[in-house]
Design an enzyme around this catalytic site. Sequence first.
Site, short mmCIF file in Angstrom:
data_model
loop_
_atom_site.label_atom_id
_atom_site.label_comp_id
_atom_site.label_asym_id
_atom_site.label_seq_id
_atom_site.Cartn_x
_atom_site.Cartn_y
_atom_site.Cartn_z
CG ASN A 149 -0.45 -0.11 2.49
OD1 ASN A 149 0.72 -0.44 2.65
ND2 ASN A 149 -1.24 0.20 3.49
N GLY A 224 3.33 -5.16 7.27
CA GLY A 224 2.33 -5.94 6.54
C GLY A 224 1.22 -6.36 7.49
CB SER A 225 -1.46 -8.81 7.05
OG SER A 225 -0.69 -9.97 6.79
CB VAL A 226 -2.30 -9.07 12.29
CG1 VAL A 226 -2.23 -9.94 13.53
CG2 VAL A 226 -2.51 -7.61 12.68
CD GLU A 227 -3.22 -14.80 7.37
OE1 GLU A 227 -3.62 -13.85 6.67
OE2 GLU A 227 -3.35 -15.99 7.04
N GLY A 229 2.77 -11.09 10.11
CA GLY A 229 3.61 -10.64 11.22
C GLY A 229 3.74 -11.69 12.30
CD GLU A 244 6.01 0.08 12.52
OE1 GLU A 244 4.81 0.32 12.78
OE2 GLU A 244 6.95 0.58 13.13
CB CYS A 278 -1.53 0.41 8.47
SG CYS A 278 -0.34 1.76 8.39
P1 NAD Z 1 0.94 -8.97 3.63
O1 NAD Z 1 1.20 -9.37 5.03
O2 NAD Z 1 0.10 -9.87 2.81
O3 NAD Z 1 2.32 -8.83 2.82
C1 NAD Z 1 3.35 -7.98 3.27
C2 NAD Z 1 4.68 -8.51 2.76
O4 NAD Z 1 4.96 -9.77 3.38
C3 NAD Z 1 4.71 -8.78 1.25
O5 NAD Z 1 5.96 -8.39 0.72
C4 NAD Z 1 4.54 -10.28 1.18
O6 NAD Z 1 5.08 -10.85 0.00
C5 NAD Z 1 5.35 -10.71 2.40
N1 NAD Z 1 5.06 -12.06 2.88
C6 NAD Z 1 3.95 -12.81 2.67
N2 NAD Z 1 4.09 -14.01 3.29
C7 NAD Z 1 5.29 -14.01 3.90
C8 NAD Z 1 6.00 -14.94 4.69
N3 NAD Z 1 5.50 -16.14 4.97
N4 NAD Z 1 7.22 -14.60 5.16
C9 NAD Z 1 7.74 -13.39 4.89
N5 NAD Z 1 7.12 -12.45 4.12
C10 NAD Z 1 5.91 -12.76 3.64
O7 NAD Z 1 0.35 -7.48 3.66
P2 NAD Z 1 -0.23 -6.61 2.44
O8 NAD Z 1 -1.56 -7.14 2.04
O9 NAD Z 1 0.82 -6.41 1.39
O10 NAD Z 1 -0.41 -5.19 3.17
C11 NAD Z 1 -1.55 -4.83 3.87
C12 NAD Z 1 -1.34 -5.00 5.36
O11 NAD Z 1 -0.20 -4.27 5.79
C13 NAD Z 1 -2.51 -4.45 6.15
O12 NAD Z 1 -2.80 -5.30 7.22
C14 NAD Z 1 -1.98 -3.11 6.65
O13 NAD Z 1 -2.62 -2.61 7.79
C15 NAD Z 1 -0.55 -3.45 6.91
N6 NAD Z 1 0.29 -2.25 6.94
C16 NAD Z 1 0.81 -1.84 8.15
C17 NAD Z 1 1.54 -0.65 8.21
C18 NAD Z 1 2.13 -0.16 9.50
O14 NAD Z 1 3.03 0.68 9.43
N7 NAD Z 1 1.69 -0.61 10.65
C19 NAD Z 1 1.74 0.10 7.04
C20 NAD Z 1 1.19 -0.36 5.84
C21 NAD Z 1 0.47 -1.54 5.81
#
Ligand code: NAD
Length: 470
Positions: A149, A224-227, A229, A244, A278
Amino acid sequence: MQMIIDGKMVDKKEKIKVFNPANDEVVGQVPLGNKNDLKKAIMAANRSKKDLNEISSRKISMALDDIAQELSKNWKDFSRSLTLESGKPIKASRDEVKRSIETLKLSAEESKRIYGETIPLDAGIGGKGFIGFTLKIPLGVVGAITPFNYPLNLAVHKLAPALAAKNAVILKPSLQAPLSILKLLEIMYPYFPDGAVNTVTGRGSEIGEEMVTSEYIDKISFTGSVETGKLISRQASMKKITLELGGNDPLIVLEDADLEKAVEGAVRGSYLYAGQVCIAVKRLIVDEKVADEFSALMVKETRKMKIGDPLDPKTDVGPLIDEKAASDVEKVVAEALNEGAELLCGGKREGNYYSPTVLDQVTPSMKLVSEETFGPISPIIRVNGVDEAIQIANSTPYGLQSSIFTSNIHHAMQAAKEIEAGSVMINKQSTFRTDNMPFGGFKMSGMGKEGVKYAVEDMVRTKLVVINTS
Ligand code: NAD
């Protein structure tokens, strides 16, 4: 576009296409990197550490400043490329580019003030005759993983502080929007020794675990996502991590709020990048006494949102990242309506687009508001008074940012103390972020802080030197 490994551009036969969410046309492609590419990047990063450490902080600072200048010269290209790959309205892409320039400049400044301290060892038993001081030394290699995003600025928030502190980096960007950051990395990597700046464009499910568990990577900085993370935090074991993660930010409106200001904040906060942020406002918690007036104003302002081609500077709301994202939003809205929520405006999906939507009579247990909904939705939850508002604000597992609109200083301070979130904004919506502020959530929204100075603090380690003066 190509990967960068060990100071070279690397291509692969197998490619991943990048689509424009506004029309599903292909706007670029990147090589599909694999575990072997990642291993090469990890080894190269480790080899580069000595050379990187020999560069003066002054030179690192100048390099980061020069990169900021280059980005600044090409801001129009970068903004367009961000919009094409992410569907973000062009005015928001321009803001992201401006902020990335700022993040680079802040990192250039920060690289000149990584201070240790002197320790009064003679204040401790057995310390008489000794002088101590600390050195802040690089961790070594930082692995950065970023979401779709804010694909440029969020990557810069990891790369630039890591380099400011003389760490080598390996970036794994989101494959949904990797083009702009790869362009910036092409500008960036020649400023540093071979292997200091790497990027591998692989699937998270294929190369993620290798990156997170590698004993040759010293820290993982993940957004990225909580899942994802949670998975990373389990796999990382003893490794240093910054997470984050997702948010579910509340915006509280009390009976004494300036309603126009609150509605302006709610509209900006809910519909920025179609709610795929986010720190977007995800729950409107409104005192019953002003809820009718507030919801009427919300509908009026929501109807003014211009939906359309994200390249058009007048567009406020563009598409979601893909059709699945739009249909996920459609499903949770339908579920909320089934459970008694009332649709005041919007609620329509066309392909990847979802219209800005106001819903009233939402209850905290509905999935729409108990989980993170990544869409242009304004769900109104009615409450009685500040205590109930704060209790509901705290009722989800998330705690990224939050906001309260009130003219009562006691209620504002109560919210500041009691809301369980990384930031509490008073009379401003939660999408407020400057790149120098400490940023990072509580609870499931993450651990650690970014914001250049805070990211740098987390990318160095403290070494103590003791001198025997006797
Ligand atoms: P996502 O968790 O699907 O992907 C994020 C990254 O993780 C991608 O590069 C993905 O390829 C990688 N990834 C996927 N599986 C992985 C694994 N098993 N091991 C390591 N890396 C892996 O998230 P998204 O859909 O790209 O982004 C949206 C999410 O990010 C939302 O939940 C949003 O709230 C969050 N976000 C948080 C912040 C913050 O600063 N807190 C900022 C922006 C987005």
